[in-house]
Design an enzyme around this catalytic site. Structure first.
Site, mmCIF file in Angstrom:
data_model
loop_
_atom_site.group_PDB
_atom_site.id
_atom_site.type_symbol
_atom_site.label_atom_id
_atom_site.label_comp_id
_atom_site.label_asym_id
_atom_site.label_seq_id
_atom_site.Cartn_x
_atom_site.Cartn_y
_atom_site.Cartn_z
ATOM 1 N N THR A 1 24.551 -33.680 65.351
ATOM 2 C CA THR A 1 25.586 -33.137 63.994
ATOM 3 C C THR A 1 24.827 -33.472 62.740
ATOM 4 O OG1 THR A 1 27.754 -33.319 65.297
ATOM 5 C CG2 THR A 1 27.903 -33.285 62.943
ATOM 6 N N LYS B 1 14.673 -41.390 55.497
ATOM 7 C CA LYS B 1 15.627 -42.085 56.423
ATOM 8 C C LYS B 1 15.088 -43.461 57.026
ATOM 9 C CE LYS B 1 18.585 -38.652 56.040
ATOM 10 N NZ LYS B 1 19.109 -37.978 56.976
ATOM 11 N N GLU C 1 28.623 -38.410 69.372
ATOM 12 C CA GLU C 1 27.164 -38.647 69.207
ATOM 13 C C GLU C 1 26.910 -39.848 70.250
ATOM 14 O OE1 GLU C 1 26.304 -37.015 64.884
ATOM 15 O OE2 GLU C 1 26.214 -39.334 65.316
ATOM 16 N N GLY D 1 28.092 -38.015 59.098
ATOM 17 C CA GLY D 1 28.887 -37.027 59.319
ATOM 18 C C GLY D 1 30.494 -37.145 60.024
ATOM 19 N N ASP E 1 19.252 -35.547 67.795
ATOM 20 C CA ASP E 1 20.125 -35.808 66.699
ATOM 21 C C ASP E 1 19.449 -36.477 65.672
ATOM 22 O OD1 ASP E 1 22.439 -36.316 65.229
ATOM 23 O OD2 ASP E 1 23.468 -37.362 66.691
ATOM 24 N N GLY E 2 20.039 -36.416 64.319
ATOM 25 C CA GLY E 2 19.608 -36.925 63.116
ATOM 26 C C GLY E 2 20.021 -38.436 63.013
ATOM 27 N N ALA E 3 19.785 -38.935 61.733
ATOM 28 C CA ALA E 3 20.271 -40.344 61.511
ATOM 29 C C ALA E 3 20.292 -40.435 59.942
ATOM 30 C CB ALA E 3 19.314 -41.306 62.224
ATOM 31 N N LYS F 1 24.282 -44.196 62.132
ATOM 32 C CA LYS F 1 24.748 -42.901 62.236
ATOM 33 C C LYS F 1 25.938 -42.683 61.849
ATOM 34 C CE LYS F 1 23.395 -40.097 65.686
ATOM 35 N NZ LYS F 1 23.361 -39.339 64.615
#
Ligand code: 5RP
Length: 220
Positions: free
Chosen positions: A28, A123, A105, A99, A83-85, A96
């Site tokens: 997300t 990041k 996640e 969001g 996924d992002g971070a 994380k």
């Protein structure tokens, strides 16, 4: 290159970790949104996705990618989670949950064989904690959890107006210098009323694709 261009760059690189005919785990956030745009281009060669939020599910469905219930998907069918971070260190431990999707996640990350973190270089940090640590909490436990977090040295702040996809609230914990991410992840998880915390250290990323001005660096 600006931050969005770096996010797009790592999203493009992440596609090479997606095998044919697989179900892909989708995280997300804004970086993942670029990844979903890339998935749209190769949707004919994957079976579908499992999604970590209502927001990602909506985007995936809009581009015609089938979204599976994780309960019907075993680890053999889920080779990769992308996924992002909000922060990531050189051990590939992460913060994380910016969001508010941290619980789903973490569940998908626990099932997937490989976790690929995609992030721009802003990041990448030496010590986790400048980004406030999100903690998902059962609403009636908010004050109790906040008091326990203060005992651990943090300053919790209720993220007003936010309800998670699971119907819970988020406390953002400021003022932490996280020297031992695995230990703190366990300590916070033990507080009654905590659903999940945003430290991803027990299950860290396997690969970090970091977008830098000099190109994408792959760390593992
Ligand atoms: C959502 C997350 C995201 O991965 C994190 O907040 C990074 O988001 P972005 O890619 O927008 O910077 O954990 O819960």
């Amino acid at each position: 290159m600006d931050q969005n261009q770096l996010k797009q760059l790592v999203a493009q690189q992440a596609i090479k970790f997606v095998p044919d005919d697989c179900i892909v785990g989708v995280g997300t956030g804004s970086t993942v949104n670029f990844f979903i745009d890339e998935l749209a281009k190769i949707k004919g060669r994957i079976k579908g996705a499992v999604s970590s939020s209502e927001a990602s599910t909506k985007r995936l469905k809009e581009i015609g990618i089938p979204v599976y219930d994780l309960n019907t998907v075993g680890p053999d069918e889920l080779p990769v989670y992308i996924d992002g971070a909000d922060e990531v260190n050189h051990h590939l431990h992460m913060i994380k949950g910016g969001g508010a999707a941290l619980t789903r996640e973490k569940i998908i990350a626990a099932v997937a064989q490989q976790f690929i973190c995609i992030a721009d270089e802003s990041k990448y940090v030496p010590v986790l904690g400048a980004f406030p640590l999100p903690v998902e909490v059962i609403p009636m436990a908010r004050s109790h959890v906040a008091r326990e977090i203060v005992k651990l040295g943090g300053h919790p702040e209720w993220r007003m107006g936010v309800t998670t996809d699971n119907g819970n609230i988020i406390l953002d914990v400021h003022g932490l210098q996280i020297a031992e991410p695995v230990k703190l992840e366990q300590q916070i998880n033990q507080i009654v009323g905590v659903v999940t915390n945003g430290l991803f250290a027990q299950r860290r990323a396997d690969v970090l694709l970091l977008g830098t001005a000099a190109g994408v660096k792959e760390l593992s």
